[in-house]
Design a protein around this motif. Structure first.
Motif, mmCIF file in Angstrom:
data_model
loop_
_atom_site.group_PDB
_atom_site.id
_atom_site.type_symbol
_atom_site.label_atom_id
_atom_site.label_comp_id
_atom_site.label_asym_id
_atom_site.label_seq_id
_atom_site.Cartn_x
_atom_site.Cartn_y
_atom_site.Cartn_z
ATOM 1 N N LYS A 8 0.760 -1.308 0.040
ATOM 2 C CA LYS A 8 0.024 -0.138 -0.142
ATOM 3 C C LYS A 8 0.794 1.280 0.066
ATOM 4 O O LYS A 8 0.660 2.275 -0.949
ATOM 5 C CB LYS A 8 -1.029 -0.139 1.229
ATOM 6 N N ILE A 9 1.835 1.565 1.103
ATOM 7 C CA ILE A 9 2.719 2.563 0.950
ATOM 8 C C ILE A 9 4.005 2.094 0.624
ATOM 9 O O ILE A 9 4.740 2.812 -0.266
ATOM 10 C CB ILE A 9 2.656 3.316 2.462
ATOM 11 N N PHE A 10 4.570 0.928 1.022
ATOM 12 C CA PHE A 10 5.704 0.477 0.578
ATOM 13 C C PHE A 10 5.226 -0.558 -0.595
ATOM 14 O O PHE A 10 5.141 -1.676 -0.467
ATOM 15 C CB PHE A 10 6.436 -0.328 1.581
ATOM 16 N N ARG A 11 5.471 -0.013 -1.717
ATOM 17 C CA ARG A 11 4.967 -0.735 -3.042
ATOM 18 C C ARG A 11 5.988 -1.331 -3.720
ATOM 19 O O ARG A 11 6.979 -0.663 -4.263
ATOM 20 C CB ARG A 11 4.019 0.316 -3.817
ATOM 21 N N VAL A 12 5.714 -2.514 -4.275
ATOM 22 C CA VAL A 12 6.768 -3.158 -4.903
ATOM 23 C C VAL A 12 6.176 -3.638 -6.413
ATOM 24 O O VAL A 12 5.064 -4.296 -6.058
ATOM 25 C CB VAL A 12 6.995 -4.407 -4.112
ATOM 26 N N THR A 13 6.728 -3.344 -7.489
ATOM 27 C CA THR A 13 6.411 -3.720 -8.510
ATOM 28 C C THR A 13 7.175 -4.659 -9.356
ATOM 29 O O THR A 13 8.453 -4.118 -9.639
ATOM 30 C CB THR A 13 5.685 -2.714 -9.770
ATOM 31 N N THR A 14 7.218 -6.017 -9.465
ATOM 32 C CA THR A 14 8.109 -6.809 -10.206
ATOM 33 C C THR A 14 7.864 -7.010 -11.658
ATOM 34 O O THR A 14 6.757 -6.918 -11.819
ATOM 35 C CB THR A 14 8.219 -8.088 -9.396
ATOM 36 N N TRP A 15 8.864 -7.262 -12.332
ATOM 37 C CA TRP A 15 8.801 -7.198 -14.015
ATOM 38 C C TRP A 15 9.613 -8.436 -14.421
ATOM 39 O O TRP A 15 10.702 -8.573 -13.669
ATOM 40 C CB TRP A 15 9.029 -6.022 -14.589
ATOM 41 N N GLY A 16 9.469 -8.576 -15.814
ATOM 42 C CA GLY A 16 10.549 -9.564 -16.191
ATOM 43 C C GLY A 16 10.286 -10.950 -16.289
ATOM 44 O O GLY A 16 9.474 -11.527 -15.663
ATOM 45 N N GLU A 17 10.922 -11.916 -17.418
ATOM 46 C CA GLU A 17 10.563 -13.159 -17.447
ATOM 47 C C GLU A 17 12.105 -14.017 -17.354
ATOM 48 O O GLU A 17 13.123 -13.348 -17.404
ATOM 49 C CB GLU A 17 9.873 -13.315 -18.852
ATOM 50 N N SER A 18 11.551 -15.353 -17.193
ATOM 51 C CA SER A 18 12.746 -16.145 -16.804
ATOM 52 C C SER A 18 14.071 -16.212 -17.977
ATOM 53 O O SER A 18 14.919 -16.324 -17.758
ATOM 54 C CB SER A 18 12.358 -17.527 -16.721
ATOM 55 N N HIS A 19 13.461 -16.098 -19.477
ATOM 56 C CA HIS A 19 14.267 -16.247 -20.256
ATOM 57 C C HIS A 19 14.146 -14.913 -21.096
ATOM 58 O O HIS A 19 14.618 -14.861 -22.380
ATOM 59 C CB HIS A 19 13.922 -17.541 -21.244
ATOM 60 N N GLY A 20 13.881 -13.731 -20.455
ATOM 61 C CA GLY A 20 14.060 -12.294 -21.175
ATOM 62 C C GLY A 20 15.236 -11.805 -20.913
ATOM 63 O O GLY A 20 16.379 -12.603 -20.241
ATOM 64 N N PRO A 21 15.717 -10.650 -21.459
ATOM 65 C CA PRO A 21 16.941 -9.823 -21.006
ATOM 66 C C PRO A 21 17.038 -9.816 -19.576
ATOM 67 O O PRO A 21 18.364 -9.806 -19.190
ATOM 68 C CB PRO A 21 16.669 -8.572 -21.785
ATOM 69 N N GLY A 22 16.289 -9.763 -18.818
ATOM 70 C CA GLY A 22 16.521 -9.274 -17.376
ATOM 71 C C GLY A 22 15.077 -9.381 -16.671
ATOM 72 O O GLY A 22 14.139 -9.653 -16.965
#
Length: 365
Positions: A8-22
């Protein structure tokens, strides 16, 4: 795709794929002035990276963290912190025979049903490698909690049928299974060797403790601290059940056994006479140790032939190749620890608005 943002305040957004660039993560809501270096992140990433033992995937990734924003002269600025880890050892050819097949125990079919396509190279967003971003963010959350003298520690409670019988915290880093019991670690090794010979895999339990958490973290209805912790742990792909405190044992207990009493100690502090609740009452931390357990399924990628089906409408036998963990539990330890840290850091920040006196201490002139 929704569902990649947590908090909510400490907000985390993850991105990327296992076999992508990163892969990476953006952390928003971290207070300014927190000392932070790439080495702080790296310590956590090193605990989950592959290729560190015969009982982990042979994929060789440095998992080197790059801080792209949000840190200046060694301290956080209060702006979003962006972290990147580049993939360097993808072997997508290992997954060529899986383009049309639905792997047993994986998200292939359900993912494709929802989105109309899937990344068959290691599972894409459904891959366990997605947890890399969670761990990087968890390292930052743990730095915040350390400033508040709160300590989180996770370890393998069991692997397969082997459970710890003693607790020596120094042992957690001395064996490849993160078990605080040397004898249990040896038995786990023998069990996993047999699993490997059988081209099979094992599950287990990760236990996590939170020490010195102050009372008052969490809210009493939908945002209960235990509810948020349960959601956080269940969001880890391999976790199939979560316990807090006595967990499922409470169903066989009586109120006279399960209730935690209160008393004042020699210093006049209010404490509990027991901790069956696991440090949380009514969705709010009560000041005692918080105890969590995450139950982790066996690695679904095994080399045994398995019956499944493909996109062509045919029933087939599938033998999965590639580099896979015979057990996920040891590498999941730091993921569980990180998710617990994210929840607690967010709960403490949210709790700052619980009383008028808190606002007055900061803002009243």
């Amino acid at each position: 795709m929704s569902g990649s943002i947590f908090g909510k305040i400490f907000r985390v957004t993850t991105w990327g794929e296992s076999h992508g660039p990163g892969l990476g993560v953006v952390v928003d809501g971290c207070p300014a002035g927190l000392p932070l270096a790439a080495s702080d992140i790296q310590t956590f990433l090193d605990r989950r990276k592959p290729g560190q033992s015969p009982f982990a995937t042979a994929r060789q990734e440095a998992d080197q963290a790059e801080i792209l924003s949000g840190v200046f002269e060694g301290k956080t600025t209060g702006t979003p912190i962006s972290l990147l880890v580049r993939n360097t050892d993808q072997r997508s050819r290992d997954y060529g025979n899986l383009a049309d097949a639905y792997r047993p125990g994986h998200a292939d079919y359900s993912f494709e049903t929802k989105y109309g396509f899937r990344d068959y190279r290691g599972g894409g967003r459904s891959s366990g490698r997605e947890t890399l971003g969670r761990v990087a963010a968890g390292a930052i959350a743990c730095k915040i909690l350390e400033k508040l003298n709160i300590r989180i520690q996770a370890y393998a409670f069991s692997i397969g049928p082997v459970e710890i019988q003693s607790f020596d915290p120094d042992q957690i880093t001395r064996n490849p299974f993160c078990m605080p019991d040397a004898q249990a670690a040896q038995k786990a090794r023998e069990y996993l060797e047999q699993c490997k010979k059988n081209q099979d895999s094992a599950g287990g339990v990760v236990e996590c403790t939170i020490q010195n958490c102050p009372p008052g973290a969490g809210d009493p209805v939908f945002d209960k601290l235990d509810a948020d912790l349960a959601k956080a742990l269940m969001s880890i792909g391999a976790v199939k059940a979560v316990e807090i405190g006595d967990g499922v044992k409470v169903a066989r207990s009586c109120g006279s056994q399960n209730n935690d009493g209160f008393h004042y100690d020699a210093h006049g502090s209010l404490t509990k006479t027991s901790n069956h609740a696991g440090g949380i009452l009514g969705g709010i931390s009560d000041g005692s140790q918080i105890l969590l357990r995450a139950y982790i399924k066996p690695t679904p990628s095994i080399s045994q032939p398995q019956a499944t089906a493909d996109k062509k409408g045919e029933n087939i036998n599938l033998q999965i190749q590639g580099r896979h963990d015979p057990v996920i539990v040891p590498r999941a330890v730091v993921v569980v620890e990180s998710m617990a840290a994210l929840v607690l850091a967010d709960a403490l920040l949210c709790g700052m608005s619980a009383r008028m006196e808190y606002l007055e201490k900061i803002w009243k002139r």
